[in-house]
Design an enzyme around this catalytic site. Structure first.
Site, PDB file in Angstrom:
ATOM      1  N   GLU A 177       9.880  -6.744   3.908  1.00 23.20           N
ATOM      2  CA  GLU A 177       9.630  -6.893   2.465  1.00 23.20           C
ATOM      3  C   GLU A 177      10.723  -6.200   1.651  1.00 23.20           C
ATOM      4  O   GLU A 177      11.038  -5.039   1.891  1.00 23.20           O
ATOM      5  CB  GLU A 177       8.263  -6.308   2.084  1.00 23.20           C
ATOM      6  CG  GLU A 177       7.882  -6.589   0.645  1.00 23.20           C
ATOM      7  CD  GLU A 177       6.431  -6.237   0.318  1.00 23.20           C
ATOM      8  OE1 GLU A 177       5.934  -6.709  -0.719  1.00 23.20           O
ATOM      9  OE2 GLU A 177       5.796  -5.489   1.092  1.00 23.20           O
ATOM     10  N   ASP A 190       5.101  -9.208  -3.920  1.00 22.13           N
ATOM     11  CA  ASP A 190       3.853  -9.652  -4.532  1.00 22.13           C
ATOM     12  C   ASP A 190       4.065  -9.974  -6.008  1.00 22.13           C
ATOM     13  O   ASP A 190       5.192 -10.027  -6.484  1.00 22.13           O
ATOM     14  CB  ASP A 190       2.760  -8.586  -4.343  1.00 22.13           C
ATOM     15  CG  ASP A 190       3.197  -7.224  -4.887  1.00 22.13           C
ATOM     16  OD1 ASP A 190       4.155  -7.177  -5.689  1.00 22.13           O
ATOM     17  OD2 ASP A 190       2.594  -6.200  -4.515  1.00 22.13           O
ATOM     18  N   TYR A 224       0.787   2.652  -4.625  1.00 20.78           N
ATOM     19  CA  TYR A 224       1.744   3.589  -5.237  1.00 20.78           C
ATOM     20  C   TYR A 224       1.014   4.823  -5.737  1.00 20.78           C
ATOM     21  O   TYR A 224       1.086   5.187  -6.894  1.00 20.78           O
ATOM     22  CB  TYR A 224       2.535   2.898  -6.356  1.00 20.78           C
ATOM     23  CG  TYR A 224       3.446   1.811  -5.827  1.00 20.78           C
ATOM     24  CD1 TYR A 224       4.606   2.137  -5.128  1.00 20.78           C
ATOM     25  CD2 TYR A 224       3.128   0.470  -5.983  1.00 20.78           C
ATOM     26  CE1 TYR A 224       5.440   1.150  -4.618  1.00 20.78           C
ATOM     27  CE2 TYR A 224       3.964  -0.531  -5.478  1.00 20.78           C
ATOM     28  CZ  TYR A 224       5.116  -0.177  -4.799  1.00 20.78           C
ATOM     29  OH  TYR A 224       5.940  -1.144  -4.288  1.00 20.78           O
ATOM     30  N   ASP A 258       7.198  -5.699  -8.273  1.00 20.67           N
ATOM     31  CA  ASP A 258       7.803  -4.584  -7.538  1.00 20.67           C
ATOM     32  C   ASP A 258       8.474  -5.000  -6.229  1.00 20.67           C
ATOM     33  O   ASP A 258       9.487  -4.446  -5.840  1.00 20.67           O
ATOM     34  CB  ASP A 258       6.758  -3.494  -7.254  1.00 20.67           C
ATOM     35  CG  ASP A 258       5.706  -3.949  -6.249  1.00 20.67           C
ATOM     36  OD1 ASP A 258       5.054  -4.975  -6.511  1.00 20.67           O
ATOM     37  OD2 ASP A 258       5.557  -3.299  -5.201  1.00 20.67           O
TER      38      ASP A 258
END
Length: 492
Positions: A470, A84, A233, A81
């Site tokens: 990120e 990571d 999430y 995603d």
């Protein structure tokens, strides 16, 4: 002699000012086509599974080749995603829906990049087909334990953390993740309808089954899966928005009136000023308003009204605005990964502007008259800001422009590639020499858009500051459409 020196000084001054003006002009006129190509190339850096020979981001290698083994199924493929090594299907499905919507709305303007967009979509849908069909009565919704993964700083190719498998079922429902997966499959089915009719039919058939499951077994996947998906999430907005969104996409893909009846029965009337992987209300309303504007279908007028209420909450000069803007003009919604909201909302601005332009439609926010250009100009300002027209003159897209983030919070990008460092780097092995290093990342994740600046237009370019540094698939997926829109002509 003095005259000559003055002349030389004048020439030098003229040259320098021309140079600066030239720089500013380049900054103020971003190369949308270059940014578009890079925004799609990024997805290759996020791939999980066995990489094809056509792989252009060559510092990445095969990874996650045993995904699904713990459940005795093949769940290889899909995308990591963000920075990571976890596959979270909820944001991955939203990413796929947005890439598909971009290909459908802006296909002609994508030009040669349409093929790249299809490849990016298919990398996800091949994986979703497995998730939805390998075990009857189950929808797999993620691979990799996020709590374990986040304690490590290792390359996906070295991953030795437990690859837990997560699913929803009639006894452990997940209407949100199922509704979004159905939306992704239905939207993608239209992308492949002409170029691969057989694949398109399979996507649509699977979308119908997954949507049926979402409608029949109501419940939030966060309740079923707990710490496997929360707080990462969590479905904070509940699942009604995904039911609306999924039904809206299936209605567009099938024209089956039962989906229209279902979405009318939902009573999903919540006002909103956001659009994201979690909250789909605004997206569904813009999608449904297409029928009101382009087909003049009065049955969809209520969605058009809700879409316009949303725009009135976004426009900075609207009396009903509830959206903050930074001094530099960037929409500012939330401190963590703000650019995800900017790209998603910008997609809705360009798309609604496009619908308005076709029908010469206007609307009012109180006394403010809103035209197609009002939305288009705001969208352009957001895209331009991301591409470097901002107080720092920094592009927030890696590898685009002269000045961009060099220390992004991304495991694969920040660790040496397999080619340069064939020895394995263990779970803890990457922190001290690489994560905490002030050196730029050794591998450029071309096209990645990071979380973005803070509310003061500041950006520290610090790898440990994941809220701002990120990248994520859903940030990029939503900007593909607007970049295609602006890389075409100045009209729709």
């Amino acid at each position: 002699m003095r005259i000559m020196i003055k002349g030389a000084s004048f020439c030098l001054l003229f040259f320098l000012s021309s140079f600066v003006i030239g720089l500013d002009t380049a900054q103020a006129n971003p190369n949308y086509r270059d940014a578009l190509a890079k925004s799609l190339l990024f997805f290759q850096g996020q791939r999980s599974g066995r990489l094809p020979k056509t792989q252009q981001i060559t510092w990445r290698s095969n990874s996650g080749l045993s995904d699904g083994v713990l459940a005795h199924v093949d769940l290889i493929g899909g995308y990591y995603d963000a920075g990571d090594n976890v596959k979270f299907n909820f944001p991955m499905a939203f990413t796929t829906t947005m890439l598909s919507w971009g290909a459908l709305e802006y296909g002609k303007k994508l030009g040669p990049q349409l093929q790249e967009a299809r490849a990016a979509i298919r990398w996800a849908t091949d994986y979703f087909l497995k998730c939805a069909t390998v075990t009857p009565g189950k929808l797999y919704v993620g691979v990799g334990d996020p709590n374990v993964d986040h304690k490590c700083w290792e390359r996906p190719e070295d991953m030795n953390t437990v690859r837990s498998v997560y699913s929803v079922s009639p006894s452990n429902p997940g209407s949100d993740v199922a509704g979004e997966t159905a939306a992704a499959l239905a939207a993608a089915s239209m992308v492949f309808r002409k170029v691969d009719p057989k694949y398109s039919r399979l996507l649509l058939k699977t979308a119908k089954n997954v949507m049926q499951f979402a409608m029949q077994y109501r419940g939030a996947y966060s309740d079923s899966l707990g710490s496997a998906v929360c707080p990462f999430y969590c479905s904070y907005s509940g699942y009604k928005d995904e039911l609306l969104w999924g039904a809206a996409w299936l209605l567009r893909a099938t024209n089956d009136v039962s989906y229209f009846n279902f979405l009318k029965s939902l009573g999903a009337d919540d006002g909103t000023d956001i659009f994201s992987w979690d909250n789909k209300y605004a997206g569904a309303r813009v999608l449904l308003s297409r029928r009101a504007l382009l087909n003049n279908d009065k049955n969809f007028d209520s969605f058009k009204q809700q879409a316009e209420d949303f725009m009135c909450r976004i426009l900075p000069n609207s009396p009903y605005t509830s959206t903050q803007y930074t001094q530099g003009g960037l929409m500012y919604k939330l401190p963590e990964s703000n650019l995800q909201y900017v790209t998603s909302i910008t997609f809705l601005l360009t798309t609604y502007s496009k619908y308005m332009s076709v029908t010469k439609h206007t609307f009012n926010c109180g006394s403010l008259l809103v035209t197609s250009s009002s939305l288009r100009n705001l969208a352009k300002k957001q895209v331009d800001y991301i591409l470097g027209v901002n107080p720092l003159k920094m592009s927030y897209m890696v590898g685009y422009g002269a000045y961009f983030p060099k220390r992004i919070h991304h495991r694969g990008s920040s660790l040496p590639s397999m080619a340069s460092h064939p020895q394995a780097i263990g779970c803890d092995g990457g922190f001290q020499p690489f994560y905490y290093s002030s050196n730029p990342n050794p591998n450029t994740l071309t096209g990645a858009i990071v979380g973005g600046p803070n509310q003061n237009d500041g950006f520290p370019d610090d790898r440990t500051d994941y809220s701002h540094s990120e990248p994520a698939t859903y940030i990029n997926a939503a900007i593909v459409g607007p970049l295609a829109y602006f890389s075409g002509s100045s009209t729709t």
